[in-house]
Write an enzyme that holds these catalytic residues in place. Sequence first.
Site, PDB file in Angstrom:
ATOM      1  N   LYS A 186      17.893  65.578  33.140  1.00 16.57           N
ATOM      2  CA  LYS A 186      17.697  65.232  31.730  1.00 16.57           C
ATOM      3  C   LYS A 186      18.991  64.647  31.180  1.00 16.57           C
ATOM      4  O   LYS A 186      19.969  65.357  30.944  1.00 16.57           O
ATOM      5  CB  LYS A 186      17.315  66.456  30.887  1.00 16.57           C
ATOM      6  CG  LYS A 186      16.888  66.009  29.478  1.00 16.57           C
ATOM      7  CD  LYS A 186      17.146  67.008  28.403  1.00 16.57           C
ATOM      8  CE  LYS A 186      18.485  66.908  27.758  1.00 16.57           C
ATOM      9  NZ  LYS A 186      18.750  65.689  26.978  1.00 16.57           N
ATOM     10  N   GLY A 239      28.520  69.532  28.841  1.00 16.10           N
ATOM     11  CA  GLY A 239      28.363  69.303  27.405  1.00 16.10           C
ATOM     12  C   GLY A 239      29.212  70.286  26.632  1.00 16.10           C
ATOM     13  O   GLY A 239      30.264  70.718  27.111  1.00 16.10           O
ATOM     14  N   SER A 240      28.732  70.661  25.444  1.00 17.99           N
ATOM     15  CA  SER A 240      29.545  71.489  24.556  1.00 17.99           C
ATOM     16  C   SER A 240      29.597  72.937  25.035  1.00 17.99           C
ATOM     17  O   SER A 240      28.680  73.425  25.704  1.00 17.99           O
ATOM     18  CB  SER A 240      28.968  71.434  23.144  1.00 17.99           C
ATOM     19  OG  SER A 240      27.662  71.944  23.154  1.00 17.99           O
ATOM     20  N   THR A 241      30.650  73.613  24.654  1.00 17.76           N
ATOM     21  CA  THR A 241      30.795  75.029  25.014  1.00 17.76           C
ATOM     22  C   THR A 241      29.680  75.850  24.369  1.00 17.76           C
ATOM     23  O   THR A 241      29.158  76.793  24.981  1.00 17.76           O
ATOM     24  CB  THR A 241      32.197  75.518  24.591  1.00 17.76           C
ATOM     25  OG1 THR A 241      33.145  74.735  25.326  1.00 17.76           O
ATOM     26  CG2 THR A 241      32.420  76.977  24.920  1.00 17.76           C
ATOM     27  N   VAL A 243      26.528  74.983  23.756  1.00 18.90           N
ATOM     28  CA  VAL A 243      25.276  74.875  24.545  1.00 18.90           C
ATOM     29  C   VAL A 243      25.479  75.523  25.923  1.00 18.90           C
ATOM     30  O   VAL A 243      24.563  76.146  26.457  1.00 18.90           O
ATOM     31  CB  VAL A 243      24.788  73.413  24.652  1.00 18.90           C
ATOM     32  CG1 VAL A 243      23.570  73.314  25.558  1.00 18.90           C
ATOM     33  CG2 VAL A 243      24.447  72.860  23.273  1.00 18.90           C
ATOM     34  N   GLY A 244      26.698  75.443  26.468  1.00 19.50           N
ATOM     35  CA  GLY A 244      26.987  76.129  27.732  1.00 19.50           C
ATOM     36  C   GLY A 244      26.706  77.622  27.612  1.00 19.50           C
ATOM     37  O   GLY A 244      26.126  78.236  28.510  1.00 19.50           O
ATOM     38  N   GLU A 262      30.365  72.412  33.002  1.00 19.67           N
ATOM     39  CA  GLU A 262      31.606  71.714  32.656  1.00 19.67           C
ATOM     40  C   GLU A 262      31.596  71.506  31.149  1.00 19.67           C
ATOM     41  O   GLU A 262      30.785  70.742  30.618  1.00 19.67           O
ATOM     42  CB  GLU A 262      31.747  70.379  33.403  1.00 19.67           C
ATOM     43  CG  GLU A 262      33.164  69.840  33.211  1.00 19.67           C
ATOM     44  CD  GLU A 262      33.423  68.507  33.889  1.00 19.67           C
ATOM     45  OE1 GLU A 262      32.688  68.143  34.828  1.00 19.67           O
ATOM     46  OE2 GLU A 262      34.361  67.822  33.455  1.00 19.67           O
ATOM     47  N   CYS A 296      36.141  64.904  28.305  1.00 16.81           N
ATOM     48  CA  CYS A 296      36.494  66.329  28.374  1.00 16.81           C
ATOM     49  C   CYS A 296      37.908  66.526  28.886  1.00 16.81           C
ATOM     50  O   CYS A 296      38.527  67.532  28.600  1.00 16.81           O
ATOM     51  CB  CYS A 296      35.472  67.087  29.205  1.00 16.81           C
ATOM     52  SG  CYS A 296      35.221  66.391  30.828  1.00 16.81           S
ATOM     53  N   GLU A 394      38.415  71.250  20.105  1.00 18.59           N
ATOM     54  CA  GLU A 394      38.162  70.001  20.824  1.00 18.59           C
ATOM     55  C   GLU A 394      37.599  69.004  19.813  1.00 18.59           C
ATOM     56  O   GLU A 394      36.484  69.186  19.310  1.00 18.59           O
ATOM     57  CB  GLU A 394      37.136  70.204  21.948  1.00 18.59           C
ATOM     58  CG  GLU A 394      36.875  68.907  22.686  1.00 18.59           C
ATOM     59  CD  GLU A 394      35.844  69.015  23.806  1.00 18.59           C
ATOM     60  OE1 GLU A 394      34.705  69.433  23.520  1.00 18.59           O
ATOM     61  OE2 GLU A 394      36.180  68.664  24.945  1.00 18.59           O
TER      62      GLU A 394
HETATM   63  O1  TXE Z   1      26.779  68.022  23.045  1.00 14.76           O
HETATM   64  P1  TXE Z   1      25.568  68.863  23.623  1.00 14.76           P
HETATM   65  P2  TXE Z   1      26.785  67.113  21.716  1.00 14.76           P
HETATM   66  C1  TXE Z   1      31.447  68.452  23.302  1.00 14.76           C
HETATM   67  C2  TXE Z   1      32.285  67.636  22.334  1.00 14.76           C
HETATM   68  C3  TXE Z   1      31.283  67.166  21.326  1.00 14.76           C
HETATM   69  C4  TXE Z   1      30.365  68.359  21.252  1.00 14.76           C
HETATM   70  C5  TXE Z   1      28.994  68.073  20.755  1.00 14.76           C
HETATM   71  O2  TXE Z   1      33.207  68.486  21.701  1.00 14.76           O
HETATM   72  O3  TXE Z   1      31.842  66.914  20.060  1.00 14.76           O
HETATM   73  O4  TXE Z   1      30.296  68.817  22.589  1.00 14.76           O
HETATM   74  O5  TXE Z   1      28.355  67.035  21.486  1.00 14.76           O
HETATM   75  C6  TXE Z   1      21.740  68.747  25.936  1.00 14.76           C
HETATM   76  N1  TXE Z   1      19.798  73.499  26.020  1.00 14.76           N
HETATM   77  N2  TXE Z   1      31.055  67.702  24.478  1.00 14.76           N
HETATM   78  O6  TXE Z   1      26.194  67.814  20.573  1.00 14.76           O
HETATM   79  O7  TXE Z   1      24.602  69.162  22.534  1.00 14.76           O
HETATM   80  C7  TXE Z   1      21.839  67.424  25.223  1.00 14.76           C
HETATM   81  O8  TXE Z   1      20.545  66.858  25.026  1.00 14.76           O
HETATM   82  C8  TXE Z   1      20.026  72.653  27.012  1.00 14.76           C
HETATM   83  C9  TXE Z   1      31.897  67.847  25.644  1.00 14.76           C
HETATM   84  O9  TXE Z   1      26.218  65.836  22.038  1.00 14.76           O
HETATM   85  O10 TXE Z   1      26.176  69.981  24.371  1.00 14.76           O
HETATM   86  C10 TXE Z   1      22.699  66.636  26.189  1.00 14.76           C
HETATM   87  O11 TXE Z   1      21.889  66.180  27.263  1.00 14.76           O
HETATM   88  N3  TXE Z   1      20.529  71.426  26.835  1.00 14.76           N
HETATM   89  C11 TXE Z   1      31.272  67.324  26.864  1.00 14.76           C
HETATM   90  C12 TXE Z   1      23.692  67.691  26.686  1.00 14.76           C
HETATM   91  O12 TXE Z   1      23.052  68.944  26.442  1.00 14.76           O
HETATM   92  C13 TXE Z   1      20.857  71.033  25.585  1.00 14.76           C
HETATM   93  C14 TXE Z   1      30.395  66.144  26.755  1.00 14.76           C
HETATM   94  C15 TXE Z   1      25.052  67.705  25.980  1.00 14.76           C
HETATM   95  O13 TXE Z   1      24.853  67.804  24.590  1.00 14.76           O
HETATM   96  C16 TXE Z   1      20.658  71.898  24.492  1.00 14.76           C
HETATM   97  C17 TXE Z   1      29.600  66.126  25.545  1.00 14.76           C
HETATM   98  C18 TXE Z   1      20.104  73.176  24.751  1.00 14.76           C
HETATM   99  N4  TXE Z   1      19.898  74.071  23.782  1.00 14.76           N
HETATM  100  C19 TXE Z   1      29.982  66.871  24.459  1.00 14.76           C
HETATM  101  N5  TXE Z   1      21.084  71.266  23.383  1.00 14.76           N
HETATM  102  C20 TXE Z   1      32.105  67.275  28.099  1.00 14.76           C
HETATM  103  N6  TXE Z   1      32.408  68.431  28.690  1.00 14.76           N
HETATM  104  O14 TXE Z   1      32.453  66.205  28.595  1.00 14.76           O
HETATM  105  C21 TXE Z   1      21.537  70.060  23.759  1.00 14.76           C
HETATM  106  N7  TXE Z   1      21.387  69.903  25.105  1.00 14.76           N
END
Ligand code: TXE
Length: 498
Positions: A186, A239-241, A243-244, A262, A296, A394
């Site tokens: 996805k 992605g974000s911490t 959502v992690g 990550e 990141c 961040e």
């Molecule tokens: O990230 P999300 P966002 C950080 C960076 C940024 C912040 C927000 O600080 O400002 O995150 O970005 C999917 N269950 N990084 O809101 O939401 C989403 O559809 C499962 C750091 O865009 O974490 C996308 O595919 N998945 C980072 C992915 O998660 C979910 C890169 C990342 O989106 C979900 C990006 C859920 N509940 C942002 N909600 C890095 N480490 O490089 C969303 N997603």
Amino acid sequence: MDQLSPMLRLPEQPKTFGFFVDGQWRQGSDHFERVSPGHGVPVSRTSRCTVEDLNAAVAAARAAFENGSWSDLSGAERAGVLLRVAEILKRRRDEVAYWETLENGKPISQALGEIDHCIACFETAAGAARALHGDSFNNLGKNLFGMVLREPIGVVGLITPWNFPFLILCERVPFILASGCTLVVKPSEVTSVTTLLLAEILVEAGLPRGVYNVVTGSGRTIGQAITEHPDIDMVSFTGSTAVGRACVHAAADSNFKKLGLELGGKNPIIVFADADLEAAADAAAFGISFNTGQCCVSSSRLIVEAKVAQQFEELLASKMKKIVVGDPLDPATQVGAITTEAQNRTILDYIEKGKSAGARVLVGGSKMEHDGGQYIQPTLFTGVRRDMEIATDEIFGPVLSSFSFETVDEAVQLANDTVYGLAASLWTSDVSKALSVTRRVRAGRFWVNTIMAGGPEMPLGGFKQSGWGREAGIYGVEEYTQIKSVHVDIGKRQPWIV
Ligand code: TXE
């Protein structure tokens, strides 16, 4: 670049893409429309999939895993497919880079460089597929022989972000395939096209049906459902911490699936007075501006030795002023657009917070009007206190906060003064100092007298709240395997019942 010139134009109308399940293209009944962040015009339409679509993709990935069409192949056969992908990607390099630039806003020159790295990922994974092996134990006594088998973990859910849609995909997919697993991917809902193009490429390379499936959709529905799915064995999330953390809860509440995470970073660049200051300043400017700081591993905290701090900041500011920010489709552009409106607002808010907390802007500090897109000037703050939000959070934008130190201990303490631990860069001409600081700073990736260097042979991942596990290289392949200990009795059994 000549070959590319016909493509350095915006599409006349947005192109519609389906999603990919069990070797077939399907159309969603509802769509996302993506507007190019660099130009403000619609460029693509991708399906807003449903949980039923996801379930079909997981069923296809499960069936493909169980029927052995991929998992039973030899490493050499898997390597053959991965090498063909690399060849096809070389042919389609410009097209993939073009879509990456349109949806993400990154400069076309950078996107092309990233595709080259992706090609190298497939080549490296091909080698790793052949090198993957277990272990044996010949020291268990005369009658017992031990083998350690590495087996593919099964069906992997891969959730990727929008900052490096194709690069992050290719730092994972080839290594997951090398292990023998099958996938449901996805991508971010704002940058899905290149993940879909990879499906076409994998088909042409001969990947069996059902092994790679793409379900486009929102994080809250499809992403969340992947993390909760009882038939997915492992999820790799970038992605974000926040959502992690949700992924960890979902895994615990469903089937205890394994997680690779990550997450965020607030990475230091440490500059000692004995460093090549010109080179370090160039690296610091690159480290915070590359991919508009939406990276990141961006070096977002400058930690510079006090006796050269002012001189270094001035040098850095003079370099940052020269960075070419503008149209991502212009081959001369170095820094493109901010990828999403939400991220644009977040970055501008942090700049305001830094100003009102008393930090001083040395360069940048505002948005730029350009061609209907969203752009922010690379920004350097000085006079930053450790408790300011620009020091701790961040920002994920081109905003660098500067701190100074007197002693090596203080430099290490500042570098580690974060909940994150993704990457660090260190500049000095003293090799002993370089190695001792490298040992003491808690970060998953370290660069000494360089920044963001490396190839897909090297593992990537973070310490502390930057995540779990490692991707890429042989480490990345092993991450998607599980270990089975096999004990073989090669003697006569000592009876238990006499
Ligand atoms: O990230 P999300 P966002 C950080 C960076 C940024 C912040 C927000 O600080 O400002 O995150 O970005 C999917 N269950 N990084 O809101 O939401 C989403 O559809 C499962 C750091 O865009 O974490 C996308 O595919 N998945 C980072 C992915 O998660 C979910 C890169 C990342 O989106 C979900 C990006 C859920 N509940 C942002 N909600 C890095 N480490 O490089 C969303 N997603």
